[in-house]
Structures are given as C-alpha cells and as structure tokens.
Design a protein around this motif. Sequence first.
Motif, PDB file in Angstrom:
ATOM      1  N   CYS A 147       1.445   1.830   4.242  1.00 38.23           N
ATOM      2  CA  CYS A 147       1.618   2.810   4.428  1.00 38.23           C
ATOM      3  C   CYS A 147       3.282   2.985   5.267  1.00 38.23           C
ATOM      4  CB  CYS A 147       0.407   3.251   5.636  1.00 38.23           C
ATOM      5  SG  CYS A 147       0.776   4.804   5.949  1.00 38.23           S
TER       6      CYS A 147
ATOM      7  N   LEU B  75       3.972   4.816   7.239  1.00 43.62           N
ATOM      8  CA  LEU B  75       3.707   4.949   8.804  1.00 43.62           C
ATOM      9  C   LEU B  75       2.514   4.293   9.653  1.00 43.62           C
ATOM     10  CD1 LEU B  75       2.892   8.523   8.610  1.00 43.62           C
ATOM     11  CD2 LEU B  75       5.721   7.605   9.256  1.00 43.62           C
ATOM     12  N   THR B  76       2.606   3.471  10.547  1.00 43.86           N
ATOM     13  CA  THR B  76       1.776   2.856  11.260  1.00 43.86           C
ATOM     14  C   THR B  76       1.050   3.780  12.615  1.00 43.86           C
ATOM     15  OG1 THR B  76       3.700   1.454  11.574  1.00 43.86           O
ATOM     16  CG2 THR B  76       1.857   0.575  12.994  1.00 43.86           C
ATOM     17  N   CYS B  77       0.563   4.560  12.525  1.00 44.97           N
ATOM     18  CA  CYS B  77      -0.541   5.028  13.424  1.00 44.97           C
ATOM     19  C   CYS B  77      -0.987   4.491  14.659  1.00 44.97           C
ATOM     20  CB  CYS B  77      -1.129   6.214  12.781  1.00 44.97           C
ATOM     21  SG  CYS B  77      -0.591   7.518  11.694  1.00 44.97           S
TER      22      CYS B  77
ATOM     23  N   HIS C 253      -3.878   5.057  15.795  1.00 40.91           N
ATOM     24  CA  HIS C 253      -5.352   5.428  16.065  1.00 40.91           C
ATOM     25  C   HIS C 253      -6.062   4.460  14.355  1.00 40.91           C
ATOM     26  CE1 HIS C 253      -4.163   9.069  13.301  1.00 40.91           C
ATOM     27  NE2 HIS C 253      -4.979   9.698  13.468  1.00 40.91           N
ATOM     28  N   CYS C 254      -5.088   4.598  13.217  1.00 38.42           N
ATOM     29  CA  CYS C 254      -5.288   3.914  12.135  1.00 38.42           C
ATOM     30  C   CYS C 254      -6.346   2.792  11.860  1.00 38.42           C
ATOM     31  CB  CYS C 254      -3.973   3.723  11.141  1.00 38.42           C
ATOM     32  SG  CYS C 254      -4.717   3.062   9.702  1.00 38.42           S
TER      33      CYS C 254
ATOM     34  N   CYS D 169      -3.018  -0.050   9.092  1.00 39.26           N
ATOM     35  CA  CYS D 169      -1.918   0.110   7.927  1.00 39.26           C
ATOM     36  C   CYS D 169      -0.713   0.407   8.450  1.00 39.26           C
ATOM     37  CB  CYS D 169      -2.073   1.716   7.070  1.00 39.26           C
ATOM     38  SG  CYS D 169      -3.704   1.940   6.453  1.00 39.26           S
TER      39      CYS D 169
ATOM     40  N   GLY E 162      -5.394   5.680   1.477  1.00 37.52           N
ATOM     41  CA  GLY E 162      -5.327   4.278   1.544  1.00 37.52           C
ATOM     42  C   GLY E 162      -5.022   4.464   2.891  1.00 37.52           C
ATOM     43  N   GLY E 163      -3.861   3.577   3.890  1.00 38.96           N
ATOM     44  CA  GLY E 163      -2.745   3.860   2.881  1.00 38.96           C
ATOM     45  C   GLY E 163      -1.925   5.026   2.659  1.00 38.96           C
TER      46      GLY E 163
ATOM     47  N   ASN F  45       0.219  11.501   4.152  1.00 38.21           N
ATOM     48  CA  ASN F  45       0.751  11.654   5.564  1.00 38.21           C
ATOM     49  C   ASN F  45       1.563  12.815   5.442  1.00 38.21           C
ATOM     50  OD1 ASN F  45       3.023  10.095   4.503  1.00 38.21           O
ATOM     51  ND2 ASN F  45       2.065   8.163   5.624  1.00 38.21           N
TER      52      ASN F  45
ATOM     53  N   ARG G  79       1.128   9.340  15.690  1.00 39.20           N
ATOM     54  CA  ARG G  79       2.192   9.418  14.128  1.00 39.20           C
ATOM     55  C   ARG G  79       3.210   8.584  14.767  1.00 39.20           C
ATOM     56  NH1 ARG G  79      -2.506  10.484  11.292  1.00 39.20           N
ATOM     57  NH2 ARG G  79      -1.169  10.344   9.274  1.00 39.20           N
TER      58      ARG G  79
HETATM   59  S1  SF4 Z   1      -3.465   7.240   9.675  1.00 38.03           S
HETATM   60 FE1  SF4 Z   1      -3.375   7.757   7.558  1.00 38.03          FE
HETATM   61  S2  SF4 Z   1      -0.443   7.938   7.893  1.00 38.03           S
HETATM   62 FE2  SF4 Z   1      -1.083   6.413   9.718  1.00 38.03          FE
HETATM   63  S3  SF4 Z   1      -0.739   4.486   9.085  1.00 38.03           S
HETATM   64 FE3  SF4 Z   1      -2.929   5.099   8.523  1.00 38.03          FE
HETATM   65  S4  SF4 Z   1      -3.043   5.284   6.577  1.00 38.03           S
HETATM   66 FE4  SF4 Z   1      -0.769   5.570   7.336  1.00 38.03          FE
END
Ligand code: SF4
Lengths: 265, 294
Positions: free
Chosen positions: B21, B23-25, B27-28, B32, B66-67, B93, B134
Amino acid sequence: MKQPTERIACFGGVYSNYLALEAALRDAQRRGAERIYCLGDFGAFGPHPNRSLELLRSSNVIAIQGNYDQSIGHAFADCQCGYTDPRDNHFAQLSYDYTLAHTNEDHRAWMRSLPAQWRIELGPLRVLACHGSPRKMNEFLWESTTSTQFLDHLVTQYDADVILATHTGIKWQRALSGRRRFINVGVLGRPENDGHRHVWYTMLEYAPSEGLSVEFIPVEYDAGRLAREMVAERLPGEFVETILSGYWTTCLEVLPSKERRRGKH
Amino acid sequence: MPSVALSHLDHLWFQVSGTLCNLTCQHCFIRCSPTNDQFGYLDLDTVRRHLAESVRLGVKEYYFTGGEPFLHRQMTQILVETLRYGPATVLTNGTVLKDEWLETLRLAEADSCYSLEFRVSIDGFSAETNDPIRGQGTFERAMRGVLKLVDFGFLPIITAARTWDILQEDTVVSCFVAMLKKRGYARPRLKILPTLHLGAEEERTHGYRRTERVTDAMLETFDRTQLICEHSRIVTDRGVCVCPILIESPDALLGGTLGDSLQPFSLNHGACYTCYQYGAICSNPSSQSAREPE
Ligand code: SF4
Ligand code: SF4
Ligand SMILES: [Fe+2]
C-alpha cells in the motif's frame, strides 16, 4: 383437455397499494390470465392494509409469504428488510408499526398460513415462485449484482426451469443456460425509481410453438388518490413523494450503483 | 470450537495487491505499507484462472482488496475482465486514481449489465479526524479521489472504520454526509465498519482478550449467513484463504484452488468475535440481508 396456451400473471410487493392492485387484477383478467400469483409483501408503505388483503383474498390470488408478511403475521419487531441506513430504518419502522396496527387478526392468521414458495407448472416448465431468493426470503437479487452463473446454480439446485422472485422492488429478467430463466416480477406498491408513476406486473405465457414468453406490463392507477390517502393517514411525506414523482426517496442505501443512478436521490 | 461450513461461494475476494500500500494507516489490520510484501501482487493469469474456476462454482460477486489495489499495474484490466463475469467491487484508499483508468472503467461498466462499485476508505470527516489515523494529507488526497470518481459518474461508497466512540456515531455520520455534500458529492453513500483488533490496530488500541471468542452456544441461534466465511473465500498469492480478515493466520490458508478451499473453518480467532457482533462487515449494503429472527 389441456389448453394449447397457458397464461399466468405474477406480481409482488403490493405494499398496501390497493388501487394499483385493483388495476392490475382487472388488467390481468382482461388479458386472459388463468391464474394470478402474488409473491409476497402485501403491506408497507401505503394506507389501509386491510383493503389490499381483502382484495387479494377475495380474488383468489395464489399468494406466498414475503418477509413483510412473515413479520406482520407473527408480530415481529421489524420488517426484516435489512436496511443498513438509520434513516431508512426510521421510515421503515414508522410504516411497519402503522401496518401492524391496522391489519386485522384474521388477515394476519392467513399470512402465517402461507407457504414461502410455490411450485407451478406452466406447460412442461417447472416454475419456482419465491419471495427474495429460493434460499433466503429476504435476499436481494438485483440485476446489477447477480451474476448469471449464480442464477444457473440456483435453477439447478432448486430443480427449476424458471425462478420467479420479487422483494427488491425493481423488475428484471435474465436468460440462463439450457433455456432456463430468472425473472424478478416487479412490484405493484411503488414505482421503480425511474421517474414514472406506473408500477409493474408480469405475464408469463407458455405456447407449445413459442415456448415461454415473458411480458412486463405497466399498470396505471390513481396515484394522486393514493397520495391523498397516505397524507390523511399521516404516513411519511417521503413515501408520498415517491408515489407522485416515481423516484425513491428512502431505502436508497440497499441499491447497487447502477440501479441507484437511474433515480434522482 | 464452533466451525462454519461454506454454504455457497457467493463472494470471491482477491487480495490483488497483497499487503502493499502507498499508505501506512495506524489501524490497518494487516499492517500494509509500501514495503510490506509478505503478500505480493496477484498476476493477471492467477486472477483469470480463478475467475474461470468461479463460473463452475456459481460465484455471485467479486471483490478486490489489498493493500491498495490501484498500485497493481493491471488493475484496470482486471476489473474490465471481471465485469464480464459478474459485479465487481474494489476497496481503495482513493489516493492514486488516474483519469484514464476511470474513463476505461466507466466505459466497461456501461457495457456490462453489472455494477462496478468503488469503496473509498476515509476515517474521518475532516483532515483533523482522518489524518492522525491514515497519515498527513491523506484526507485531501482521498477526497480528490472521491470527487474524481463522482465526476466520472460513479457513486463511491465512503467506508470508515469506527475509530470514534459509538455514542458519537450519529453526529459523526451527519458530519460525514454534510462534508461530502458540501464538497460536491450530492448523494453520498456511507458504510461504517467496526475496527478489527489485529495488526497495527492492536498497537493503536488493544488486541482481542482471550474471552472474546465465539462459542458453540453463541452460534446456536445465530444466523450464520451473516458471517463472511459462510459464503466467501479470498485468493492471495499464497493460495486461497478463508476470509479477507485472517489472511495472516496460518490456519486461514485452505488450499491452492477454489475447489480445494471449500471445507468448513473453525472460528478460533478474536476477529471472529467482531464478525459475530457486527455481521457481514465486508459486504456491500446491497448484498446484505437482515438477520433472521431468533
Ligand atoms: S488501511 Fe487500507 S489504505 Fe490504510 S494501510 Fe491498510 S490497506 Fe493501505
Ligand atoms: S474473521 Fe469473520 S469471516 Fe473470518 S473466519 Fe472469523 S468469523 Fe469468519
Ligand atoms: Fe420483501
């Protein structure tokens, strides 16, 4: 002696729209329907639920039970429509409480007695009539979210040449493998989110020479009168607007994007 | 330990960009990131093979996750081909969408009898509420994606994980709706998801307690069709797993083909408890049905 052509009329979702029901029954008789089937959801939305029920029962319509009828029959807490939006649930609950309070016990007992499915013979065709899907009464089978292979699986699993359903509120049909077919017969209770006031029922005809033919038939009725009666019964203004404009104003969250884009809201 | 059988493969998921991904959220639930390649991209042939197999199994709908699916170079083509098989939903996203892709997808959807749904993840109705979770600037970037989708005629479903107190839910939802309308999305669609206490979310808040498990007694009167594993499987680059939530658990990997992965699954994970509480959390509203009366 077996008649050469067989013709049946089918509809669902009366939603207490007794005026459209009256018009559809008259039209189906005029067109020579030999039997008339209602696939459930007699109440909701409209006014005076007993009027539709009296009409259905006195006209010898062959009825199956929808989720609404199961709920009203057993006085469940809600209609089991599966709305996910709190606003939808709010309006659904208002009309559910109204419908439950205004449906006679005798009609409720009748609803409880109805089967969830009906096997119909149309010429040599094995027709299965159900409410949402043959596997779940309140399953939504929308045209744009139901693959053909899934419907092929259903007709095979349920040993049918034709499956008839309703519940979503919008008619559609799809040809399947081996000349089988899925048909959502539409509803009489409210228009289809396309800006037209008329509602729909379905005529199925089997002729040995032609096989099965399916016709969706628009039903015109006095929508203005229904709207006035809904106002008089203090049913939600949003519902009245749908009857008059032909566009859905509630239950929008359960629509897939294709079906939703046809509407205005 | 209760076990849930697959009644029918309604929803076929693809972990199409693995755990990769942009991003690196915080709460993922599968952690990802741009560098997490624990699960990799699915190649086009793998997707095609499973689409072909899915026809025999009568699959109803396809979901891509995904991702970030749109990091996959062939994502547009994958969706175009999927729309010949059935309805497709992609979870994105919203930050990397390109005009040419959306134009291709718009035409493909118009040609198909099936819907193409976009679910765009945004976790707050403002940069102040979204970005801490996010990442800096992600609110504006995702909103640009949403408006781009709207411009191309799509009706994206904004998907937010419930990172607020449930008592504030009504306020949060109305702020979301008001913000989306103000920005030019006239008929916003919204889906709120519970958070899953796995992966990064475990550090942000907490993991599952040992008592948070589904028991046989709990399932006795429960409508099992509410559980994703009762009607879904997910294709990853390591094989087919039971559901999109548990791909990292070794026991979730069921087989190499769909046909090999149809066996029942034991609900012995904390996340199963979230599914039990909230129902079919991963499906679209148009595919959910109410619980049966108990
Ligand atoms: S929550 Fe979605 S957008 Fe955020 S890191 Fe995980 S896969 Fe990527
Ligand atoms: S996490 Fe949910 S979908 Fe996955 S196995 Fe557990 S109950 Fe089923
Ligand atoms: Fe129904």
